[in-house]
Design a protein around this motif. Structure first.
Motif, PDB file in Angstrom:
ATOM      1  N   SER A 150       0.855  -1.187   0.000  1.00  0.00           N
ATOM      2  CA  SER A 150       0.000   0.000   0.000  1.00  0.00           C
ATOM      3  C   SER A 150       0.897   1.245   0.000  1.00  0.00           C
ATOM      4  N   TRP A 151       1.188   1.930  -1.151  1.00  0.00           N
ATOM      5  CA  TRP A 151       0.651   1.590  -2.461  1.00  0.00           C
ATOM      6  C   TRP A 151       1.783   1.688  -3.477  1.00  0.00           C
ATOM      7  N   TYR A 152       2.457   0.588  -3.682  1.00  0.00           N
ATOM      8  CA  TYR A 152       3.525   0.474  -4.671  1.00  0.00           C
ATOM      9  C   TYR A 152       3.815  -1.013  -4.854  1.00  0.00           C
ATOM     10  N   TRP A 153       4.677  -1.308  -5.825  1.00  0.00           N
ATOM     11  CA  TRP A 153       5.072  -2.698  -6.068  1.00  0.00           C
ATOM     12  C   TRP A 153       6.562  -2.868  -5.780  1.00  0.00           C
ATOM     13  N   SER A 154       6.918  -4.046  -5.311  1.00  0.00           N
ATOM     14  CA  SER A 154       8.330  -4.402  -5.208  1.00  0.00           C
ATOM     15  C   SER A 154       8.547  -5.676  -6.019  1.00  0.00           C
ATOM     16  N   TYR A 155       9.756  -5.816  -6.566  1.00  0.00           N
ATOM     17  CA  TYR A 155      10.072  -6.935  -7.445  1.00  0.00           C
ATOM     18  C   TYR A 155      11.352  -7.616  -6.977  1.00  0.00           C
ATOM     19  N   GLU A 156      11.349  -8.929  -7.097  1.00  0.00           N
ATOM     20  CA  GLU A 156      12.508  -9.711  -6.659  1.00  0.00           C
ATOM     21  C   GLU A 156      12.935 -10.674  -7.761  1.00  0.00           C
ATOM     22  N   TYR A 157      14.214 -10.674  -8.053  1.00  0.00           N
ATOM     23  CA  TYR A 157      14.819 -11.639  -8.968  1.00  0.00           C
ATOM     24  C   TYR A 157      15.560 -12.672  -8.118  1.00  0.00           C
ATOM     25  N   PRO A 158      15.356 -13.953  -8.354  1.00  0.00           N
ATOM     26  CA  PRO A 158      15.983 -14.982  -7.510  1.00  0.00           C
ATOM     27  C   PRO A 158      17.510 -14.963  -7.614  1.00  0.00           C
ATOM     28  N   THR A 159      18.147 -15.685  -6.712  1.00  0.00           N
ATOM     29  CA  THR A 159      19.604 -15.670  -6.601  1.00  0.00           C
ATOM     30  C   THR A 159      20.300 -16.068  -7.891  1.00  0.00           C
ATOM     31  N   ASP A 160      19.769 -17.093  -8.561  1.00  0.00           N
ATOM     32  CA  ASP A 160      20.424 -17.550  -9.788  1.00  0.00           C
ATOM     33  C   ASP A 160      20.172 -16.628 -10.981  1.00  0.00           C
ATOM     34  N   GLN A 161      19.373 -15.573 -10.782  1.00  0.00           N
ATOM     35  CA  GLN A 161      19.094 -14.637 -11.873  1.00  0.00           C
ATOM     36  C   GLN A 161      19.355 -13.191 -11.451  1.00  0.00           C
ATOM     37  N   GLY A 162      20.271 -13.019 -10.556  1.00  0.00           N
ATOM     38  CA  GLY A 162      20.648 -11.669 -10.120  1.00  0.00           C
ATOM     39  C   GLY A 162      20.647 -11.521  -8.619  1.00  0.00           C
ATOM     40  N   GLY A 163      19.611 -12.066  -7.952  1.00  0.00           N
ATOM     41  CA  GLY A 163      19.549 -12.034  -6.507  1.00  0.00           C
ATOM     42  C   GLY A 163      19.399 -10.641  -5.929  1.00  0.00           C
ATOM     43  N   PHE A 164      18.403  -9.880  -6.381  1.00  0.00           N
ATOM     44  CA  PHE A 164      18.189  -8.545  -5.832  1.00  0.00           C
ATOM     45  C   PHE A 164      16.699  -8.250  -5.798  1.00  0.00           C
ATOM     46  N   ILE A 165      16.356  -7.223  -5.054  1.00  0.00           N
ATOM     47  CA  ILE A 165      14.963  -6.804  -4.893  1.00  0.00           C
ATOM     48  C   ILE A 165      14.908  -5.284  -4.929  1.00  0.00           C
ATOM     49  N   PHE A 166      13.850  -4.730  -5.498  1.00  0.00           N
ATOM     50  CA  PHE A 166      13.742  -3.281  -5.559  1.00  0.00           C
ATOM     51  C   PHE A 166      12.279  -2.870  -5.527  1.00  0.00           C
ATOM     52  N   TYR A 268      19.594  -6.957 -21.681  1.00  0.00           N
ATOM     53  CA  TYR A 268      19.169  -7.563 -20.427  1.00  0.00           C
ATOM     54  C   TYR A 268      20.370  -7.979 -19.580  1.00  0.00           C
ATOM     55  N   ALA A 269      21.372  -8.572 -20.202  1.00  0.00           N
ATOM     56  CA  ALA A 269      22.580  -8.968 -19.473  1.00  0.00           C
ATOM     57  C   ALA A 269      23.273  -7.745 -18.887  1.00  0.00           C
ATOM     58  N   SER A 270      23.312  -6.659 -19.650  1.00  0.00           N
ATOM     59  CA  SER A 270      23.925  -5.429 -19.156  1.00  0.00           C
ATOM     60  C   SER A 270      23.138  -4.853 -17.985  1.00  0.00           C
ATOM     61  N   TRP A 271      21.796  -4.879 -18.103  1.00  0.00           N
ATOM     62  CA  TRP A 271      20.958  -4.360 -17.011  1.00  0.00           C
ATOM     63  C   TRP A 271      21.122  -5.193 -15.748  1.00  0.00           C
ATOM     64  N   LEU A 272      21.191  -6.512 -15.880  1.00  0.00           N
ATOM     65  CA  LEU A 272      21.377  -7.377 -14.716  1.00  0.00           C
ATOM     66  C   LEU A 272      22.651  -7.011 -13.961  1.00  0.00           C
ATOM     67  N   ALA A 273      23.736  -6.825 -14.688  1.00  0.00           N
ATOM     68  CA  ALA A 273      25.002  -6.484 -14.052  1.00  0.00           C
ATOM     69  C   ALA A 273      24.899  -5.153 -13.307  1.00  0.00           C
ATOM     70  N   GLU A 274      24.213  -4.184 -13.934  1.00  0.00           N
ATOM     71  CA  GLU A 274      24.043  -2.890 -13.285  1.00  0.00           C
ATOM     72  C   GLU A 274      23.111  -2.984 -12.079  1.00  0.00           C
ATOM     73  N   ALA A 275      22.031  -3.760 -12.240  1.00  0.00           N
ATOM     74  CA  ALA A 275      21.034  -3.854 -11.165  1.00  0.00           C
ATOM     75  C   ALA A 275      21.591  -4.521  -9.922  1.00  0.00           C
ATOM     76  N   GLN A 276      22.480  -5.493 -10.084  1.00  0.00           N
ATOM     77  CA  GLN A 276      23.064  -6.161  -8.924  1.00  0.00           C
ATOM     78  C   GLN A 276      23.813  -5.182  -8.043  1.00  0.00           C
ATOM     79  N   THR A 277      24.412  -4.169  -8.658  1.00  0.00           N
ATOM     80  CA  THR A 277      25.105  -3.143  -7.881  1.00  0.00           C
ATOM     81  C   THR A 277      24.134  -2.063  -7.409  1.00  0.00           C
ATOM     82  N   ARG A 278      23.254  -1.661  -8.297  1.00  0.00           N
ATOM     83  CA  ARG A 278      22.347  -0.562  -7.997  1.00  0.00           C
ATOM     84  C   ARG A 278      21.379  -0.889  -6.872  1.00  0.00           C
ATOM     85  N   PHE A 279      20.875  -2.122  -6.863  1.00  0.00           N
ATOM     86  CA  PHE A 279      19.859  -2.485  -5.881  1.00  0.00           C
ATOM     87  C   PHE A 279      20.434  -3.293  -4.722  1.00  0.00           C
ATOM     88  N   ALA A 280      21.754  -3.333  -4.589  1.00  0.00           N
ATOM     89  CA  ALA A 280      22.354  -3.984  -3.430  1.00  0.00           C
ATOM     90  C   ALA A 280      21.910  -3.233  -2.179  1.00  0.00           C
TER      91      ALA A 280
END
Length: 298
Positions: A150-166, A268-280
């Motif tokens: 209430s009121w937004y969304w959060s998203y999680e990628y599992p460990t074998d696919q990045g392992g981060f949440i935002f 997508y591969a480039s975004w994953l690498a960035e997201a792992q750092t950005r959303f740590a």
């Protein structure tokens, strides 16, 4: 009187055939032109009269089924309207001063029972096929978990696919305008997935009932506290696609949009690498570790 009723039925059928011929010629071209001019990919448009452009096989099936149902409804409406018109013209008080005392007609009673059954069966067959297509999830290439708050969304990628949440929150009007993004739909952090890949979407809620809906993908699934619902999509076209919570979930229900960006494999591969750092985040990490600590034996 029975002969008159049969003539009524025949005249109505001819009227319906003529009306459908006119609609098929002018209506199809007009609707197609209007839809092409007004519909946008991934988001609604002013004066839009059709669904958003489908970019998944499931959404395309739903779009085609919806269009077929519109023609079925139109045919039924014209047929019933023609019958009423013929009855009004041919069986009014002026032309029939002595009313008929006929109580029923076997042929007509059988027809108005059997024909609706056949129509419903014809509708049910493709409906069940599309429903099965939605529920049977193929082997996924990517898994994303969406949690409604209430009121937004959060998203999680599992460990074998990045392992981060935002978290993904709606941009304010001035922020969206400055970025050239649609009002009430743009978010600060978009979900990113690769094109032509099967994405399994797991949906739940952290508080109240929400609903994850994305028209261009043909998605709509409830987010229920304590329950994990699953659906899937395979986007066939790159771009940004918008949706919204479709459950009346509270005061800011209208301000929790969904944005999914479909990109190439390389992007997508480039975004994953960035997201792992950005959303740590040490906050999420600490929460998870705390949740797995066992109480010491007493």
């Amino acid at each position: 009187m029975r002969i008159g009723q049969f003539r009524c039925f025949t005249a109505a059928r001819r009227t319906l055939a003529a009306a459908l011929a006119g609609v098929a010629v002018s209506g199809t071209a007009g609707l197609a032109a209007s839809t092409a001019a007004l519909a946008q990919v991934g988001q609604p448009a002013d004066w839009q009269i059709a669904m958003q452009t489908p970019v998944t096989a499931t959404a395309q099936s739903m779009y085609g089924f919806h269009t077929a149902l519109v023609w079925v409804i139109t045919a039924i409406t014209l047929f019933v309207g023609a019958l009423l018109l013929v009855v009004i013209v041919r069986y009014n008080e002026r032309k029939n001063p002595t009313p008929s005392k006929t109580s029923h007609n076997t042929m007509i009673e059988v027809a108005w029972t059997v024909i609706p059954i056949l129509i419903l069966v014809g509708i049910a067959i493709p409906s069940f096929r599309i429903l099965r297509e939605q529920l049977v999830i193929p082997e996924p290439d990517v898994i994303v978990k969406a949690t409604g708050h209430s009121w937004y969304w959060s998203y999680e990628y599992p460990t074998d696919q990045g392992g981060f949440i935002f978290d993904s929150l709606m941009l304010e009007d001035d922020e969206a305008a400055a970025a050239g993004l649609p009002r009430l739909l743009a978010v600060d952090n978009e979900v990113v997935v690769p094109v032509n890949r099967v994405v399994k979407l797991q949906v739940t809620s952290a508080d109240v009932l929400h609903a994850f809906a994305l028209p261009s993908f043909g998605l709509k699934i409830d987010a229920v506290p304590g329950r994990l619902n699953e659906t899937w999509f395979q986007a066939e076209r790159e771009g940004v696609y918008y949706g919204q919570c479709s459950e009346l979930c509270g005061a800011r229900h209208a301000f929790m949009p969904i944005a999914i960006r479909v990109v190439s494999e390389a992007e997508y591969a480039s975004w994953l690498a960035e997201a792992q750092t950005r959303f740590a985040s040490t906050e999420y990490g600490a929460t998870r570790v705390a949740a797995t600590i066992e109480e010491p034996a007493r």
